[in-house]
Design an enzyme around this catalytic site. Sequence first.
Site, PDB file in Angstrom:
ATOM      1  N   ALA A  36      -6.776  -2.839   9.928  1.00 30.01           N
ATOM      2  CA  ALA A  36      -7.743  -1.874  10.459  1.00 30.01           C
ATOM      3  C   ALA A  36      -7.410  -0.432  10.055  1.00 30.01           C
ATOM      4  O   ALA A  36      -7.589   0.485  10.853  1.00 30.01           O
ATOM      5  CB  ALA A  36      -7.837  -1.990  11.986  1.00 30.01           C
ATOM      6  N   VAL A  71      -7.298   5.003   5.548  1.00 26.81           N
ATOM      7  CA  VAL A  71      -7.987   4.992   4.258  1.00 26.81           C
ATOM      8  C   VAL A  71      -7.917   3.632   3.585  1.00 26.81           C
ATOM      9  O   VAL A  71      -8.392   3.451   2.482  1.00 26.81           O
ATOM     10  CB  VAL A  71      -7.388   6.106   3.360  1.00 26.81           C
ATOM     11  CG1 VAL A  71      -5.964   5.725   2.927  1.00 26.81           C
ATOM     12  CG2 VAL A  71      -8.266   6.414   2.168  1.00 26.81           C
ATOM     13  N   GLY A  72      -7.363   2.643   4.266  1.00 30.69           N
ATOM     14  CA  GLY A  72      -7.167   1.352   3.614  1.00 30.69           C
ATOM     15  C   GLY A  72      -8.457   0.632   3.268  1.00 30.69           C
ATOM     16  O   GLY A  72      -8.535  -0.095   2.284  1.00 30.69           O
ATOM     17  N   GLU A  73      -9.496   0.828   4.074  1.00 29.94           N
ATOM     18  CA  GLU A  73     -10.677  -0.011   3.935  1.00 29.94           C
ATOM     19  C   GLU A  73     -11.924   0.638   3.325  1.00 29.94           C
ATOM     20  O   GLU A  73     -12.668  -0.031   2.603  1.00 29.94           O
ATOM     21  CB  GLU A  73     -11.026  -0.616   5.305  1.00 29.94           C
ATOM     22  CG  GLU A  73      -9.948  -1.560   5.794  1.00 29.94           C
ATOM     23  CD  GLU A  73     -10.148  -1.978   7.239  1.00 29.94           C
ATOM     24  OE1 GLU A  73     -10.519  -3.125   7.474  1.00 29.94           O
ATOM     25  OE2 GLU A  73      -9.921  -1.113   8.131  1.00 29.94           O
ATOM     26  N   LYS A  83      -6.893   9.756   9.239  1.00 22.57           N
ATOM     27  CA  LYS A  83      -7.863   8.846   9.838  1.00 22.57           C
ATOM     28  C   LYS A  83      -7.900   7.441   9.248  1.00 22.57           C
ATOM     29  O   LYS A  83      -8.740   6.646   9.637  1.00 22.57           O
ATOM     30  CB  LYS A  83      -9.258   9.481   9.742  1.00 22.57           C
ATOM     31  CG  LYS A  83      -9.317  10.836  10.447  1.00 22.57           C
ATOM     32  CD  LYS A  83     -10.724  11.325  10.684  1.00 22.57           C
ATOM     33  CE  LYS A  83     -11.351  11.797   9.401  1.00 22.57           C
ATOM     34  NZ  LYS A  83     -12.610  12.545   9.641  1.00 22.57           N
ATOM     35  N   GLN A 130       0.806  -1.221   0.000  1.00 21.96           N
ATOM     36  CA  GLN A 130       0.000   0.000   0.000  1.00 21.96           C
ATOM     37  C   GLN A 130       0.837   1.268   0.000  1.00 21.96           C
ATOM     38  O   GLN A 130       0.309   2.360  -0.093  1.00 21.96           O
ATOM     39  CB  GLN A 130      -0.978  -0.022   1.185  1.00 21.96           C
ATOM     40  CG  GLN A 130      -0.411   0.432   2.532  1.00 21.96           C
ATOM     41  CD  GLN A 130       0.425  -0.603   3.241  1.00 21.96           C
ATOM     42  OE1 GLN A 130       1.357  -1.172   2.681  1.00 21.96           O
ATOM     43  NE2 GLN A 130       0.125  -0.831   4.502  1.00 21.96           N
ATOM     44  N   GLY A 131       2.164   1.093   0.140  1.00 19.54           N
ATOM     45  CA  GLY A 131       3.040   2.261   0.133  1.00 19.54           C
ATOM     46  C   GLY A 131       3.267   2.857   1.514  1.00 19.54           C
ATOM     47  O   GLY A 131       3.652   4.025   1.631  1.00 19.54           O
TER      48      GLY A 131
END
Lengths: 776, 776
Positions: B523, B728-730, B726, B484-485
């Site tokens: 998460a 942003v992965g999901e 806050k 994801q960097g």
Amino acid sequence: MQNVAEEFDIIGKRVPRIESVPKVTGAIRYIADMVLPGMLHGKFLRSPCAHARVVSIDTSKAEKLPGVKLILTPDDIIGKTRPVGIFPPQNLYALHQEVRYVGDEVAAVAAVDEETAEEALALLKVEYEELPAVFDPEEAMRPGAPQLHEEAKNIRDIKRVRVGNIEEGFRQANHIFKARFQTSKQAHVCLETHGCLSSYEPTTGKLTHWVPSQMIFFNRLDLARALNMPLNKVRVIAPDGIGGAFGSKCTTASHDICAALMSRRLGRPVKFILSREEEFLATISRHPFIRDAEIGLTKDGTIVAWRERTIQDIGAYADIGQWTGVVTLASTPGTYKIPNVWADNYLVYTDKSNSGAYRGFGNPQATFARESLLDIAAGQMGMDPLELRLKNIIKPADLPYTTSNGLIVRSCGMEECLKKAAEAIGWGSKRKANTGVGLSCTINWGGDKGGDKNLFDACFGSALVEIAVDGSVTVRTGNSDIGQGLYTTLAQIAAEELGIPLDRVTVVGADSDTTPPDMGCYASRSALVTGSAMKRAASEAKETLLKVASKMLEVDPEDLMAKRGKIQVKDLSKSLPIEEVARAAYFTNMGGDAGPIIGRGVWTSQTVPQNADGYGNFVPAYAFAAHAAEVEVDPATGTVRITRYVTAHDTGRVINVHAVEGQIHGATGQGIGYGMLEEGLTYDSQDGHLRTPSIMEYKLPTAADLPDMQTFIVEAIDPDIPLGNKGVGEPGIICPAAAIANAIYDAVGVRIKDLPITPVKIMRALQEKHDAVKAK
Amino acid sequence: MQNVAEEFDIIGKRVPRIESVPKVTGAIRYIADMVLPGMLHGKFLRSPCAHARVVSIDTSKAEKLPGVKLILTPDDIIGKTRPVGIFPPQNLYALHQEVRYVGDEVAAVAAVDEETAEEALALLKVEYEELPAVFDPEEAMRPGAPQLHEEAKNIRDIKRVRVGNIEEGFRQANHIFKARFQTSKQAHVCLETHGCLSSYEPTTGKLTHWVPSQMIFFNRLDLARALNMPLNKVRVIAPDGIGGAFGSKCTTASHDICAALMSRRLGRPVKFILSREEEFLATISRHPFIRDAEIGLTKDGTIVAWRERTIQDIGAYADIGQWTGVVTLASTPGTYKIPNVWADNYLVYTDKSNSGAYRGFGNPQATFARESLLDIAAGQMGMDPLELRLKNIIKPADLPYTTSNGLIVRSCGMEECLKKAAEAIGWGSKRKANTGVGLSCTINWGGDKGGDKNLFDACFGSALVEIAVDGSVTVRTGNSDIGQGLYTTLAQIAAEELGIPLDRVTVVGADSDTTPPDMGCYASRSALVTGSAMKRAASEAKETLLKVASKMLEVDPEDLMAKRGKIQVKDLSKSLPIEEVARAAYFTNMGGDAGPIIGRGVWTSQTVPQNADGYGNFVPAYAFAAHAAEVEVDPATGTVRITRYVTAHDTGRVINVHAVEGQIHGATGQGIGYGMLEEGLTYDSQDGHLRTPSIMEYKLPTAADLPDMQTFIVEAIDPDIPLGNKGVGEPGIICPAAAIANAIYDAVGVRIKDLPITPVKIMRALQEKHDAVKAK
């Protein structure tokens, strides 16, 4: 051996080294064991001339040899890499357009295997223009001598001491004695020869360099400078296995630079392993000294003046020779209280391999001269050598004592060392014919040598201590365990501070990407400087435990201690196992206190570099030692047998008794070799070719050559060091030569003033003495 | 996209990933690339039965096969290793005496190569006693159903929400709507399948375990527990190359335990690489939900009651299914202000592979149900779906807002997200036939899920920042970059704080021996939690620079700042390059301030675990998102074409625009696959055999299946997070299914309530609608 303080559970005990089993079983990996995919092997073409200009190198035939991947010549290096090192001009470049000793690096080949690389070397055609060479430092100092460097005279530098008033000192003296002492170019002869493995990854621009090093962060600095890379793009790793160092694995060598450069050019890993012959030919060795020393004493034996003029043979390039020049001058007015000192130390180039750091770092040479001259004085004055020494050393009542040259001594167990050694050897008792006893003693600098204003004003160690959820501990150090057991010592310090058993600590070391910066392992500094940083790091980690436990136990953190695996109220009313506290710290929301337990410790020596007059306090703490030898000389053969040998060392606080004894025994053995066996590296006086290229010619002591040793440890705790320890890596090697020389004199009345003291020299001296008696 | 705050030099920019080139060129190494000397290959024998007792295993033939080194059976595991995991009974042991799904691990072989291992598997003779199996969770819940575990009922647990007064809520409601929604068992389908390489060194007792992991410190905990070793004797390393994870690479799997155990038994490295078929057969997948949802609204559209009853298929073992059960319940009263909420969430065992963590972690399922039901309500009430949403969401004026279930929302850009998405999709404008638009929105938990009192009350990240002598910086994180960097983001945070260019920072990551403990990557927490720790670590390192510079510049540290490579007086009157200050810090004796510059940062989420009524504030910050889809449905075939797609995300502060957009685009693509294509893992209803064992059967979206996306980022800075970001992965994966379902309804008037929404389901629904109209 006296008992260590009772307040410690782990410090001061006899602890087996944590790496013993992996070392003994061969599980630990050395550079030679390492293989990377696509790895190439590097070899050097070395100069057959002692001094020459490289006119041309024809690489065409070698390039055509299948398996040869790259040939570097000086053109690839000079102007294309940046010179490394602290003292220019020195071993600035990895390959040389002008070679200055037999064995100097001319070209390097990378090939698919060592055999192909060797074959390629044979195909390189080099045209040399020979230049006049000089091998003897006194010759090199003469006007009209062939000069080694354009940028500097053969007399590279003169280091001076001018404290007190030397003329006035000698005026006060009732007795003046003078002699010349000479020492050899001792080789380190580590079990493991030099080598490295370098791997550059083109896509990340990162160089990873494995090298058995005493100072990975210094090698990183050198490699980054040479290759013009930022420090964080160079990762230097010392493998777990380092087969001895003794100072020889500090500086960055030609093979380091060439391996890194080749890997960057080729995008493949490149390994160099020097052969034993290359090791003798082209790595560093101890500086040979010619020292004219003069001592002035009053009638009662008080030393009032000391003058010395030293010629220090630094070889073809300076390496860290300048440093030994600086620190060696501090040895005599450190061992004894002498108000007036004058010294000139000439650092002189010769067409031989570089002299550099070697355990003791100038002090074995200085101490051999001083302690021999002291016995000469005692003999002439009819004084007892022990009495003479005891009269002039620093005593507990003197503390803190600032020597005439600025050393600030805050702890000193020298008196006890001398008395213990003398008592144990049976000083003053009658002995049979041809048997004698001798003493010698010394100061030693433990910690850093703040000798250079640009780089070494402050010398630091650092450490990280991490406590896991189960209370097990991982400590990280950027320092190297070179075989002395440092990692065990560091683990003990952390375990003691945290109040846990030693086996709950593991040590991760010597990787510049993952372990905290540390100046490394030299100058008897590691247990002192890195150890102090480790204590601080563990203490910081402990603070977190105490804070968390204080909430769990509802007790003030100040009322808690970490002891025997528990966080306990000091009155022992309540306690919690450390693992419970650790778990709570990680996993319980305690208002911001929770989270990983990482302690960080930095320790910096507060030192004062020597000024131009040799005045300064360049290490944080001073250790002391006295050795006593009993020898039996066979007057028919000149053979010397050490019948008894006693060492007494003021090391400050002992961390690991095994390690301290190991250091003392090992160093003393090396010192006995230096005193009696090792001619050192010797050269043909005509063409400068090395006469001692293998262990066949280079005579090392074996276990059979060494006596049993009786060892006393005196713990004069230094108040300025967190644990009061003072460094023990070096003093053992400093004393033996003079103690043996003095014992031989006591036995048969001949004084040998150049090392090693061989049967031939003794026989010659006995003959001269015999002739002189006959002549009367 | 709006511009980021001007005060940042590096944060908020579009930064190419630091690992792009090594990844694209293939230089980065994955587990599959790793080879160690003497390495063996491990393979599993897997159960052909859905539920059976293993009566006997005859290993005699396999043992005789040359090259076979070890065969493990359940006897080697059960009672001889310790069970791992948080939620017993679950995948406690690496091999099973009672197998519970087709593919469950029965035995493991280590051999010199994969072919020999496979051959050995074929020679193993296993006698099974078949037991009745159950595949449908509703069936599994019925009395008399075959039970999977002795220690627990098929209904493993019931997670509840009881906030407000649900009866009172429905009494207040003027409108009540109810529907059942069903979702699939979506597979992660990472490019890289699972694997590991484990190497135990007998002489040191140290296990080194390489695994492409999201949570190396958790794997360390599991391995240490299973093998009964202290944590500091287990070193877990995530390789630089991790080929996707999405939640699938959190928990410690059977191959991890078996590889470690085999290596310890044999003293040789052992590697496991699962095939794609094994990946589908026996690794975790998304929990399928059956959710009966019921909403109560007043006349004006205010939501006053929400009731849901969910059956969550957790497969054969619980894995971290319990957690999804807990957190998914928070989704609805988090997205909307609903005073009265009642939920029962049944976690039910079935004889299928485990369900586990998958990007979104229950929220995609919950949001599909909620957002579909909201549109049903709007439709029935004649309200505009956008208006209905806007009426019930948290608005800036509400902040800080505590939801009925205890989430404390301190920042919320939902209103702006909804309005931007609606505006961009042309909400309310006329469209041609069979074309429609749909909206959906969600809350997302960024940071940790403090769901379990024993382990997860506090969730931490930590970081170390080291500044080298030349001012270049190495940062260390125990978190993993799973593609994801993250490492670029962490480097940006450090560079920004230190005021240096990004290329002066390198990142060292994910090695439990050398990088600081971090809960890892799950998460949507990494940039938030580890990022906050990194900011603190960099800030601490900066303090040292400012302190040293203050002495050099003779200015108060408070008047200094680090900016653009310099330590500058804030009024810009004086400055020093950072490298000069760093050099001084290392090498100048500054009264104890000198030494290595190491900053240490720990950041712990201050959360409140949910209580038994589902009340709690279990993450540190909440993100929000709204998606809008425009679809064109071909009524003749049921084919849906997404003609436009808009995403609007409140991510808080953006660190790397590229990374944030990448996360949103990637997750949205996965969400569209979930919504429209992926039937998920499907099984034969008779024998439980997997019907989708390869990518041939498992229908993944390709680039051609995905629409262009218009992306808006709303930066509602969270005041409680150091950088205001806050997570942003999901959120991207959560919204698409409902937005598409709502758009399809808008286009052709049919409502599909089970995922995926395939042409067949649409055709069937259109037919039913047609039939119903005809019947009237």
